[in-house]
Motif scaffolding. Structure first.
Motif, PDB file in Angstrom:
ATOM      1  N   LEU A  33       0.830  -1.204   0.000  1.00 28.42           N
ATOM      2  CA  LEU A  33       0.000   0.000   0.000  1.00 28.42           C
ATOM      3  C   LEU A  33       0.865   1.256   0.000  1.00 28.42           C
ATOM      4  N   VAL A  34       1.857   1.295   0.878  1.00 31.14           N
ATOM      5  CA  VAL A  34       2.721   2.469   0.978  1.00 31.14           C
ATOM      6  C   VAL A  34       3.563   2.626  -0.283  1.00 31.14           C
ATOM      7  N   ARG A  36       2.925   1.614  -3.341  1.00 31.23           N
ATOM      8  CA  ARG A  36       2.102   2.090  -4.457  1.00 31.23           C
ATOM      9  C   ARG A  36       1.885   3.600  -4.369  1.00 31.23           C
ATOM     10  N   ALA A  37       1.761   4.096  -3.149  1.00 32.05           N
ATOM     11  CA  ALA A  37       1.442   5.508  -2.965  1.00 32.05           C
ATOM     12  C   ALA A  37       2.647   6.424  -3.148  1.00 32.05           C
ATOM     13  N   VAL A  38       3.828   5.989  -2.706  1.00 29.94           N
ATOM     14  CA  VAL A  38       4.937   6.947  -2.637  1.00 29.94           C
ATOM     15  C   VAL A  38       6.229   6.509  -3.327  1.00 29.94           C
ATOM     16  N   ALA A 182      -1.091  11.252   6.439  1.00 27.43           N
ATOM     17  CA  ALA A 182      -1.648  10.214   5.580  1.00 27.43           C
ATOM     18  C   ALA A 182      -1.681   8.857   6.264  1.00 27.43           C
ATOM     19  N   THR A 183      -0.727   8.594   7.149  1.00 22.60           N
ATOM     20  CA  THR A 183      -0.645   7.276   7.783  1.00 22.60           C
ATOM     21  C   THR A 183      -1.259   7.243   9.166  1.00 22.60           C
TER      22      THR A 183
END
Length: 237
Positions: A33-34, A36-38, A182-183
């Protein structure tokens, strides 16, 4: 607002051999998840990796410090979708990461013959004379001591006849604020939020990383808040 100073004394919980095993497994599970985002690996693949793979009949990719293995698996899937033949090797000296990556690969139906995970370091592979068409790492550089960073680059030069790409967080105060916000929903569920904030404080600016780079290496600042430490061998042009 002053510049965010680097804190190389801070330590991530997941690096501790006695950290909570359940929270560690949840951290590995949340990495996709992380990332993919950053982490920007789809763009990295298209810009740096795919052109190299297209020159080969069959290519080998090495992911150093592979963690939970999601990037290694994604690289294999992207190459497969492009009609390219690759095998990917993910390595990590932490057996806990390797055990998780192997189990996750089996659940995804990825054969070990095309994506394998080994509990070794880059120096061992370099000493064994292994060669890979592409060498990479994700969010590894800020974990390393100065001597380990130099060793990683030296190992990479021995392992890679084409292109290497070490991608890491780029430190900034705004990145710290945005990641923390965000987290927030993940707080307490794993080490993602706590360790991510530590990682940002430990990471380099582009200028700091360029000062530490060996001759022949380049540093590019990428979005969002990433540094790319790039090696292109002379044979690759």
């Amino acid at each position: 607002m002053g510049a965010l100073q680097r804190d190389d004394a801070a330590r991530e919980e997941m690096d501790r051999p006695d950290c909570d095993a359940l929270l560690l497994r949840r951290t590995y599970a949340q990495f996709p998840l992380v990332n993919r985002a950053v982490s920007g690996w789809r763009k990295n693949y298209e810009q740096f990796i795919r052109p190299v793979l297209r020159k080969q009949g069959h290519s080998r990719i090495l992911d150093i410090g592979c963690g939970g293995g999601d990037i290694a698996v994604n690289l294999y899937r992207w190459a497969l979708a492009d009609g390219l033949q690759v095998t990917v090797c993910g390595i990590d000296p932490d057996q806990r990461a390797i055990d998780f990556a192997r189990a996750a690969g089996r659940r995804r139906g990825i054969p070990e013959s095309v994506v394998e995970f080994l509990p070794v370091g880059s120096s061992q592979l370099a000493a064994d004379g292994e060669r890979f068409d592409v060498v990479l790492s994700n969010h590894l550089l800020h974990h390393l001591t100065p001597s380990e960073l130099q060793q990683l680059m030296a190992d990479t030069e021995k392992l890679c006849p084409a292109v290497a790409l070490h991608s890491d967080i780029r430190r900034s105060r705004l990145a710290l604020v945005l990641f923390g916000a965000a987290t927030l929903p993940l707080a307490g569920t794993s080490f993602i939020r706590r360790d991510g904030l530590v990682s940002i404080r430990r990471s380099f600016t582009a200028e700091e990383l360029a000062q530490r780079a060996r001759p022949g290496w380049e540093v590019e600042a990428a979005s969002p808040y990433r540094n790319l430490l790039i090696w292109r061998s002379e044979s690759d042009g």
